[in-house]
Scaffold this active site. Structure first.
Site, PDB file in Angstrom:
ATOM      1  N   HIS A 305       0.851  -1.198   0.000  1.00 30.31           N
ATOM      2  CA  HIS A 305       0.000   0.000   0.000  1.00 30.31           C
ATOM      3  C   HIS A 305       0.883   1.243   0.000  1.00 30.31           C
ATOM      4  CE1 HIS A 305      -3.214   2.754   1.008  1.00 30.31           C
ATOM      5  NE2 HIS A 305      -2.660   3.081   2.157  1.00 30.31           N
ATOM      6  N   ASN A 306       0.497   2.266  -0.804  1.00 33.82           N
ATOM      7  CA  ASN A 306       1.282   3.512  -0.861  1.00 33.82           C
ATOM      8  C   ASN A 306       2.782   3.204  -0.907  1.00 33.82           C
ATOM      9  OD1 ASN A 306      -1.100   4.910  -0.744  1.00 33.82           O
ATOM     10  ND2 ASN A 306      -0.828   5.696   1.328  1.00 33.82           N
ATOM     11  N   GLU A 335       1.543   0.029  -5.339  1.00 30.46           N
ATOM     12  CA  GLU A 335       0.594   1.110  -5.581  1.00 30.46           C
ATOM     13  C   GLU A 335       1.317   2.388  -5.981  1.00 30.46           C
ATOM     14  OE1 GLU A 335      -3.305   3.123  -3.457  1.00 30.46           O
ATOM     15  OE2 GLU A 335      -1.716   2.330  -2.178  1.00 30.46           O
ATOM     16  N   ASP A 337       0.305   6.447  -6.572  1.00 31.50           N
ATOM     17  CA  ASP A 337      -0.627   7.585  -6.560  1.00 31.50           C
ATOM     18  C   ASP A 337      -0.039   8.680  -7.442  1.00 31.50           C
ATOM     19  OD1 ASP A 337      -2.224   6.301  -4.799  1.00 31.50           O
ATOM     20  OD2 ASP A 337      -2.055   7.742  -3.173  1.00 31.50           O
ATOM     21  N   HIS A 350       1.553  11.227  -1.743  1.00 28.66           N
ATOM     22  CA  HIS A 350       0.275  11.026  -1.074  1.00 28.66           C
ATOM     23  C   HIS A 350      -0.477  12.351  -1.123  1.00 28.66           C
ATOM     24  CE1 HIS A 350      -2.056   9.200   2.542  1.00 28.66           C
ATOM     25  NE2 HIS A 350      -2.526   8.786   1.383  1.00 28.66           N
ATOM     26  N   GLU A 384      -3.470   4.796  -8.874  1.00 30.43           N
ATOM     27  CA  GLU A 384      -4.461   5.732  -8.334  1.00 30.43           C
ATOM     28  C   GLU A 384      -4.250   7.026  -9.105  1.00 30.43           C
ATOM     29  OE1 GLU A 384      -6.873   5.275  -6.054  1.00 30.43           O
ATOM     30  OE2 GLU A 384      -6.337   3.153  -6.026  1.00 30.43           O
TER      31      GLU A 384
END
Length: 767
Positions: A305-306, A335, A337, A350, A384
């Site tokens: 995640h992230n 991931e 973003d 983020h 994302e």
């Protein structure tokens, strides 16, 4: 002591220069750059540093801590200082686990090359060391710490201090007796081999000696038949015991005459018990042993995640290092973003926080370089996407150009699939997970139309008359063509070139399991927050299991976890969720569980789900499991511990009071824990001899975590070490559990010695 390692280590010119020491600049940030004097110690295995030559030195790192050494141009930090220092003079030391990298800048290119070559040479040596050599290195490290005045000898006063550091509480008179016995040179000090003899006297294993004598007729050796009996009766090796006994004697018996006579001495027996063959983890579960030809939805997938964050979610640093570490530890889903960045270049961070930013193209280049270094099975880029239409085009361009052949941009055979492809079919492929404008069917249909149009154009070029006729007679546009014209007039939110790169992993919103069954296709995947996923398990656990039998699910941590903490992945795996994303930068219980599951199957990042989680008509409910025919009873005798480290090395005078806790994670009724009593003031060779008993309904989903704690009634016990593994990968019999740190790195030679006995069903009064 140093001479022991030096006798085996081939010294070259680089190592000799490193042992003289060099002044280098240690770099932590653009502002923090300080000169330090680095020197390879005489043992050839540890590097110490001081503020200046001849200054008060302290340990920096052991060669066994080093994972790799990178060139200056591969370091984000050193690249940012390229105008100040030539990149050729810089290099980065990467450590195992989550320890921060060490960026160094030498005074010349030649000096940088000396250290890089020398470190590579030493790393090759360490990687090739056998069990005995690793123990020698560990002893050498301790000798260096205990030898306060660095004269290569140890006085009794220094030995006493060392015993405290090594967690040994010993009667002073007895310690002096062992010291004098080992001091064969009568110099009043211990040197290399004398220190080894002293250590051997300290580490006599009475419990192993007793076990050896139980199977040995003369108490001196195990004959081949006696050893076969031990392997069959205690280690549950069954039919393979006779052949295995010969192999193990050949591998672990130190004396050549013993090997020739097919007998095992006490030293050989102990060597076997401490080896990989005597480990609790089944050797057959270490390589890739599972069927890798089933559809992707049938596997648990190691997910991050992230991934760009190496700290917290609000102020933490974004770094390509996050991707390197995740991919090298076996993550197969990372991931990204992405947001609009300056100069038309998308950036990764983020969003709406103060985390630092990195260029999207750097992330893609890093993934291209590191995707398949640990595992050849497919990597999923979970996008994302928060970018404008224009910067999405740039994203698509970077993905296509940088990843090249690695990027999967259409179905494997160009045809419409009926199920997801397998990890085996997708070897060395990078898949994009994200939103998509249309269905896969429409994409493939358009590809066919484009091929047909290009063929027609080819024919028309050969025959110009029909083309002129087409020009003079305008054709009625089909409804679909009209739609396409509309698309061109009003740009969609999603850029078509980026949409086209999403093939098997189209992101769709989840409404209900019924809605998914009626409206979604197998290549469409939904994401769930941990809160939503947990409530679905409680409300409709069986439906969730059936859903995950045909479609991929991704679960991500709650947005409230701003400290990058983790949830327990086990309860989500119980429902068959495949991509349970973790903040891999954060060590702790939850990451131990995750590492424990993915330790098997070659660490390839894919683990086949149990059959009852792969059946779309499964009756399994993770909250109310009914499978007594598979239930098992586990008896664990926790026997002893060996060379347990201190939780806090700064507490020189404090000796640990260790206890062992065995935790089971699985379906709710199976999740439990038990622990031994604590042993006072002994981290060196504590003895418990206590039996713990567990009854487990669904062993296929269970993981065991062995954790050693330092009893402390004030702080509810301090962590010393742990080891986590799947129930299905556990060996029976007398086994050593080699402990890992909070970071998941080896605490060699720290271990606990146990006896494992598994019985079918829930029978027996032992619990």
């Amino acid at each position: 002591m140093a001479s022991l390692m030096q006798s085996r280590l081939p010294i070259n010119q680089d190592l000799m220069l490193m042992q003289k020491g060099m002044l280098m600049r240690k770099v932590r940030s653009k502002c923090w750059k300080k000169l330090r004097y680095f020197r390879l110690q005489d043992d050839g295995m540890t590097v110490w540093h001081a503020r200046q030559e001849g200054g008060n030195a302290k340990p920096t790192f052991s060669i066994s801590d080093v994972e790799t050494v990178r060139e200056g141009h591969e370091s984000e930090l050193l690249r940012s200082l390229a105008e100040e220092f030539p990149l050729e003079r810089g290099f980065t030391i990467i450590f195992h686990g989550r320890r921060a990298n060490l960026d160094l800048v030498a005074n010349s290119v030649e000096e940088a090359e000396v250290w890089k070559r020398g470190l590579w040479h030493l790393m090759d040596f360490v990687n090739g060391m056998d069990q005995q050599e690793r123990l020698d290195q560990w002893l050498s490290d301790w000798f260096q710490r205990g030898d306060k005045n660095q004269d290569g000898r140890m006085s009794f006063q220094e030995v006493q201090r060392l015993l405290h550091l090594m967690n040994v509480e010993m009667d002073q008179e007895y310690a002096f007796h062992l010291f004098q016995t080992a001091d064969t040179s009568h110099s009043g000090t211990l040197e290399g081999e004398e220190f080894v003899d002293f250590y051997k006297a300290l580490t006599k294993r009475a419990e192993v000696q007793e076990l050896f004598e139980n199977f040995s007729a003369d108490g001196q050796k195990l004959t081949l038949l006696e050893f076969v009996d031990f392997l069959r009766e205690e280690q549950k090796e069954g039919e393979r015991a006779p052949d295995l006994a010969l192999e193990l004697i050949d591998r672990y018996e130190p004396s050549e005459s013993g090997k020739l006579r097919h007998v095992l001495s006490m030293d050989g027996f102990l060597s076997y018990l401490c080896s990989k063959d005597g480990d609790i983890f089944k050797p057959t579960c270490l390589p890739i042993y599972q069927d890798m030809t089933q559809p992707l939805n049938n596997y648990y997938i190691n997910s991050s995640h992230n991934t760009y964050l190496v700290g917290d979610q609000l102020y933490g640093q974004s770094s390509v290092e996050g991707y390197i570490r995740a991919l090298k530890r076996g993550c197969r889903c990372v991931e990204v973003d992405i947001w609009d960045g300056p100069s038309g270049e998308p950036i990764v961070y983020h969003g709406h926080t103060l985390t630092s930013r990195i260029p999207f193209k750097d992330v893609v280049a890093t993934v291209a370089q590191y995707a398949f270094q640990t595992s050849e099975y497919p990597v999923i880029l979970s996008l994302e996407n928060h970018c404008s239409w224009e910067q999405q085009q740039v994203m698509a361009c970077h993905l296509t150009e940088i990843l090249g052949e690695q990027l999967l941009s259409t179905t494997l055979d160009g045809l419409l699939p009926t199920q997801l492809p397998s990890p085996e079919e997708l070897r060395r492929k990078i898949l994009v997970k994200g939103k998509k404008l249309r269905t896969l069917e429409e994409d493939l249909e358009e590809e066919e139309e484009e091929e047909l149009e290009s063929e027609l154009e080819g024919e028309q070029e050969a025959d110009p008359e029909p083309e002129a006729q087409l020009e003079s007679e305008p054709q009625e546009l089909s409804p679909r063509s009209k739609d396409k014209k509309k698309e061109k007039k009003s740009k969609p939110i999603l850029c078509p070139s980026l949409s086209a790169l999403v093939v098997y992993l189209k992101s769709v919103s989840f409404h209900s399991f019924t809605h998914s069954r009626e409206h979604y296709r197998f290549y469409e995947t939904s994401s769930f927050s941990e809160t939503k996923a947990k409530s679905l398990i409680k409300e409709a656990g069986n439906e969730f299991v059936q859903h995950n039998a045909w479609q991929l699910s991704r679960v991500y941590p709650s947005g409230l976890r701003t400290d990058s903490s983790n949830y327990n992945p086990q309860e989500l795996w119980n429902a068959g969720c495949q991509m349970v994303a973790m903040n891999v930068q954060t060590a702790g219980l939850e990451m131990d569980i995750c590492d424990g599951l993915f330790r098997q199957n070659g660490g390839c990042g894919y683990v086949l789900k149990p059959d009852f989680l792969r059946d779309a008509q499964s009756s399994f409910h993770p909250e109310r499991p009914v499978s007594p025919f598979r239930a098992q009873t586990l008896l664990i005798q926790v026997i002893s511990g060996q060379q347990l480290p201190k939780e806090d090395m700064s507490k020189e005078r404090s000796i640990v009071d260790p206890l062992v806790r065995v935790e089971i994670f699985g379906v709710r009724p199976d999740t439990t824990r038990q622990e031994t009593s604590y042993v006072e003031n002994n981290g060196f060779n504590p003895y418990w001899g206590q039996t713990l008993c567990f009854r487990v309904l669904v062993p296929e989903l269970a993981l065991l975590r062995f954790v050693v704690k330092d009893y402390n009634w004030k702080s509810r016990n301090d962590f010393i070490g742990q080891y986590t593994l799947p129930w299905t990968c556990m060996q029976q019999g007398y086994r050593h559990i080699h402990l890992l740190s909070k970071d998941g790195t080896s605490l060699h030679p720290a271990s606990i010695f146990v006896h494992i006995n598994i019985r079918e069903g829930l029978e027996g009064d032992e619990c």
